[in-house]
Design a protein around this motif. Structure first.
Motif, short mmCIF file in Angstrom:
data_model
loop_
_atom_site.label_atom_id
_atom_site.label_comp_id
_atom_site.label_asym_id
_atom_site.label_seq_id
_atom_site.Cartn_x
_atom_site.Cartn_y
_atom_site.Cartn_z
N SER A 102 -82.09 40.14 -22.24
CA SER A 102 -82.46 39.42 -21.01
C SER A 102 -82.06 37.95 -21.07
N GLU A 106 -79.48 36.18 -18.48
CA GLU A 106 -79.90 34.97 -17.77
C GLU A 106 -78.92 33.83 -18.01
N ILE A 109 -75.66 34.43 -15.98
CA ILE A 109 -75.88 34.16 -14.56
C ILE A 109 -75.91 32.65 -14.32
N LYS A 110 -76.58 31.91 -15.20
CA LYS A 110 -76.61 30.44 -15.07
C LYS A 110 -75.21 29.85 -15.18
N ARG A 112 -72.36 31.28 -14.31
CA ARG A 112 -71.62 31.54 -13.06
C ARG A 112 -72.14 30.66 -11.92
N LYS A 113 -73.45 30.42 -11.89
CA LYS A 113 -74.02 29.52 -10.87
C LYS A 113 -73.49 28.10 -11.09
N ASN A 153 -72.69 35.27 -3.99
CA ASN A 153 -73.89 35.78 -4.65
C ASN A 153 -73.54 36.94 -5.59
N SER A 154 -72.63 37.81 -5.15
CA SER A 154 -72.21 38.94 -6.00
C SER A 154 -71.56 38.44 -7.28
N ILE A 156 -72.15 35.42 -8.73
CA ILE A 156 -73.19 34.78 -9.55
C ILE A 156 -74.08 35.83 -10.22
N GLU A 157 -74.56 36.78 -9.45
CA GLU A 157 -75.56 37.73 -9.97
C GLU A 157 -74.99 38.80 -10.89
N ASN A 158 -73.79 39.32 -10.58
CA ASN A 158 -73.30 40.42 -11.43
C ASN A 158 -71.85 40.29 -11.88
N SER A 160 -69.14 40.15 -10.19
CA SER A 160 -68.19 40.93 -9.40
C SER A 160 -66.88 40.17 -9.23
#
Length: 198
Positions: A102, A106, A109-110, A112-113, A153-154, A156-158, A160
């Motif tokens: 996890s 996390e 994801i950070k 990519r953001k 969003n795709s 950042i989150e996964n 894609s």
């Protein structure tokens, strides 16, 4: 050993190297934490300086990923270097930080953001904010076969690659014109964007 940190931390001179390397560097007298350096959202180094102008480097942390056999992030290798008054790294401490599944997810994801935030801020600093706003609005409400998708969003989150594909193959002429806008450094917005999200 004449470490730079001794200039404002005389009380440390009597410590052994092992005792020194156990100290919390963020609370040393006169230390100014520098701006972290990122590469595609991944923190690569942070400097600790003896001046607000961040020219007198006293301690540096560098970061590299530890991947498992399948290429997934499992930990971080951190190297902490203490510099002497001549600018040589005379104390070096390697640290390994293991990441749970996890924590790894996390962190990715950070990262990519952070890439998206970097692109937004770069647009402001390069004077092309309106172009970046238009692009991000377009890719947040991307129309494909009658379906609206949030490609930012795709990404950042996964992770894609739909955003990369959409940018590379853009057929909306207004958006393509924005992507082909040449930045002050000679690259196009498209090349800059693709370089970050690739």
């Amino acid at each position: 050993m004449r470490l730079k940190i001794f200039e404002q931390n005389q009380h440390l001179k009597d410590l052994t190297p092992f005792e020194l390397m156990a100290k919390d560097i963020t609370i040393l007298n006169g230390i100014v934490k520098g701006e972290p350096i990122y590469e595609k959202g991944r923190k690569t180094s942070t400097g600790y300086f003896l001046d607000k102008e961040q020219t007198n480097l006293a301690i540096q942390k560098t970061f590299s990923d530890e991947l498992d056999e399948n290429g997934f992030l499992k930990g971080l290798n951190i190297v902490i270097k203490w510099f002497d008054i001549y600018g040589n790294p005379v104390l070096v401490k390697p640290v390994y930080v293991s990441l749970s599944l996890s924590e790894s997810a996390e962190m990715i994801i950070k990262r990519r953001k952070r890439i998206i935030d970097y692109l937004k801020e770069s647009g402001v600093r390069l004077g092309v904010k309106q172009h970046i706003d238009s692009l991000f609005s377009h890719y947040t409400n991307y129309q494909q076969s009658g379906v609206t998708k949030n490609l930012l969003n795709s990404f950042i989150e996964n992770g894609s690659d739909e955003l990369k594909q959409a940018v590379a193959n853009e057929n909306n002429q207004e958006i393509a014109d924005i992507l082909n806008h040449v930045l002050p450094n000679g690259t196009t917005i498209k090349d800059s964007l693709l370089d970050q999200i690739a």
